[in-house]
Design a protein around this motif. Structure first.
Motif, mmCIF file in Angstrom:
data_model
loop_
_atom_site.group_PDB
_atom_site.id
_atom_site.type_symbol
_atom_site.label_atom_id
_atom_site.label_comp_id
_atom_site.label_asym_id
_atom_site.label_seq_id
_atom_site.Cartn_x
_atom_site.Cartn_y
_atom_site.Cartn_z
ATOM 1 N N VAL A 1 27.173 41.116 27.918
ATOM 2 C CA VAL A 1 26.539 42.578 27.767
ATOM 3 C C VAL A 1 27.559 43.716 27.338
ATOM 4 C CG1 VAL A 1 25.215 44.702 29.255
ATOM 5 C CG2 VAL A 1 24.605 41.974 29.458
ATOM 6 N N LEU A 2 28.671 43.717 28.264
ATOM 7 C CA LEU A 2 29.879 44.547 27.484
ATOM 8 C C LEU A 2 30.455 44.412 26.181
ATOM 9 C CD1 LEU A 2 31.864 46.878 28.696
ATOM 10 C CD2 LEU A 2 33.291 45.032 29.283
ATOM 11 N N TRP A 3 30.375 43.199 25.733
ATOM 12 C CA TRP A 3 30.899 43.054 24.315
ATOM 13 C C TRP A 3 29.792 43.437 23.471
ATOM 14 C CZ3 TRP A 3 35.381 41.733 22.342
ATOM 15 C CH2 TRP A 3 36.399 41.152 23.278
ATOM 16 N N SER A 4 28.474 43.511 23.784
ATOM 17 C CA SER A 4 27.458 43.924 22.854
ATOM 18 C C SER A 4 27.280 44.991 22.764
ATOM 19 C CB SER A 4 26.182 43.073 23.215
ATOM 20 O OG SER A 4 26.301 41.644 23.362
ATOM 21 N N VAL A 5 27.899 46.252 23.448
ATOM 22 C CA VAL A 5 27.538 47.492 23.445
ATOM 23 C C VAL A 5 27.971 48.159 22.162
ATOM 24 C CG1 VAL A 5 28.323 49.601 24.420
ATOM 25 C CG2 VAL A 5 27.740 48.117 25.912
ATOM 26 N N PRO A 6 29.026 47.926 21.343
ATOM 27 C CA PRO A 6 28.915 48.392 20.008
ATOM 28 C C PRO A 6 27.992 48.297 19.270
ATOM 29 C CG PRO A 6 30.982 47.393 20.823
ATOM 30 C CD PRO A 6 30.115 47.132 21.856
ATOM 31 N N ALA A 7 27.612 47.023 19.233
ATOM 32 C CA ALA A 7 26.345 46.430 18.463
ATOM 33 C C ALA A 7 24.806 47.206 18.954
ATOM 34 C CB ALA A 7 26.059 44.899 18.551
ATOM 35 N N VAL B 1 20.762 40.517 26.209
ATOM 36 C CA VAL B 1 21.198 41.031 25.130
ATOM 37 C C VAL B 1 20.190 40.503 23.757
ATOM 38 C CG1 VAL B 1 23.283 40.520 23.145
ATOM 39 C CG2 VAL B 1 23.829 40.883 25.680
ATOM 40 N N TYR B 2 19.746 39.255 24.053
ATOM 41 C CA TYR B 2 18.830 38.712 22.981
ATOM 42 C C TYR B 2 17.710 39.766 22.898
ATOM 43 C CZ TYR B 2 15.209 36.264 20.470
ATOM 44 O OH TYR B 2 14.338 35.961 19.803
ATOM 45 N N GLN B 3 17.240 40.315 24.028
ATOM 46 C CA GLN B 3 16.020 40.851 24.216
ATOM 47 C C GLN B 3 16.294 42.437 23.734
ATOM 48 O OE1 GLN B 3 13.466 40.847 27.801
ATOM 49 N NE2 GLN B 3 14.877 39.286 28.499
ATOM 50 N N PHE B 4 17.443 42.590 23.531
ATOM 51 C CA PHE B 4 17.478 44.083 22.910
ATOM 52 C C PHE B 4 16.885 44.453 21.769
ATOM 53 C CE2 PHE B 4 20.013 47.209 20.130
ATOM 54 C CZ PHE B 4 20.096 48.473 21.164
#
Length: 308
Positions: free
Chosen positions: A8-14, A163-166
């Motif tokens: 989740v943390l690594w995905s914040v920029p995306a 993260v997938y569900q975003f």
């Protein structure tokens, strides 16, 4: 202890980049029929997401303690290998389906999850509109820990699921090719889930996979444009009220109940249950029936719920 990244943390920029791209797309190519963006609504969604990070940190302390105790008591151990990790993600997605479904059909659980459905818009910021009471989620993943899955792996797979569900919280992506729509949760399927029309209510609970809905009778395809929000919208951007309004409604109903049986029903039956009519004007719909209605068209929660 497995060394797994905080996905989740690594995905914040995306998350930020995709949200900006979606906002710009509405500027460049407006869609009058789409729910689109509204500044106060988007700000509330982001605020709810930030608040959930704070409250989740508090809930994790007792939850991790319970998971750790169960893990120490079970003799089973599933190693983290290249081929076991996808299997554990599949198992987590299965339990996510039942957690998600349970949070729609049991009122005290719905009081947590209703936050995510309270927006009348549907865009990538809606994915961030998260509850502050995710302590209702942890029991659904106890079987994973009891089967020997390390609590850190439960957290990792839950984070990967969220993260997938975003990306499925958007109207800018139409229907995908049939093989993807058949297997995966897609924006089309999730638009149905967030809709408030009668035939769409309480449908399409899948996280990554939509096959669970197909297997267990809760799937409905998107056939008409959804109307988002609750069957009775709350009409506020106040984060505290967004987070607590259904708990307050339960408290009012329990105080007004005539018997202990009714009090229990107001808490543990469906969100629309009432002793007289079987259903009342609350924020949710009845539980899904075994097969879709003829006219049908409808986080996360997890150990690390930051999107849904």
């Amino acid at each position: 202890m497995p060394h797994l990244p905080d996905v989740v943390l690594w995905s914040v920029p995306a998350f930020v980049l995709l949200t900006v791209v979606e906002m710009v797309s509405y500027r460049l190519h407006p869609d009058e029929d789409a729910a689109g963006y509204e500044a106060k609504d988007a700000a509330t969604s982001v605020g709810m997401g930030l608040g959930s990070l704070v409250f989740d940190a508090l809930w994790k302390i007792p939850i991790v303690a319970i998971y750790a105790a169960i893990y120490e008591l079970t003799p089973l151990r599933i190693p983290v290998l290249w081929w076991t990790l996808p299997l554990m993600l599949l198992v987590q997605d299965f339990f996510y389906y039942w957690s998600h479904r349970g949070h729609h059909v049991i009122r005290v659980l719905w009081a947590c999850h209703v936050v995510h459905h309270s927006s009348e818009k549907f865009n990538l910021t809606t994915a961030l509109r998260q509850p502050w009471t995710t302590w209702t989620v942890w029991p659904f993943y106890v079987p994973m820990v009891a089967l020997g899955v390390h609590p850190a792996v439960v957290a990792f797979t839950s984070g990967a699921n969220l993260v997938y569900q975003f990306w499925v919280h958007t109207e800018r992506v139409g229907k995908l090719p049939r093989p993807f729509e058949f297997v995966l949760n897609t924006p089309s399927h999730h638009r149905v889930h967030h809709a408030s029309q009668g035939g769409y209510l309480d449908r399409n609970f899948g996280g990554i996979l939509i096959i669970w809905d197909r297997m267990f009778g809760s799937f409905v395809p998107e056939t008409e444009r959804p109307v988002y929000g609750l069957t009775k919208n709350i009409g506020t951007y106040n984060p505290l009220r967004v987070a607590t309004h259904e708990y307050a409604a339960i408290a009012r109903d329990v105080r007004a109940a005539d018997s202990w049986a009714e009090r229990a029903g107001r808490i543990f039956r469906g969100p629309g249950w009432s002793p007289a009519a079987g259903r009342s004007g609350t924020d949710a719909a009845p539980a899904p029936s075994p097969s879709p209605a003829p006219t049908a068209t409808s986080a996360a929660p997890s150990v690390e719920e930051t999107v849904a």
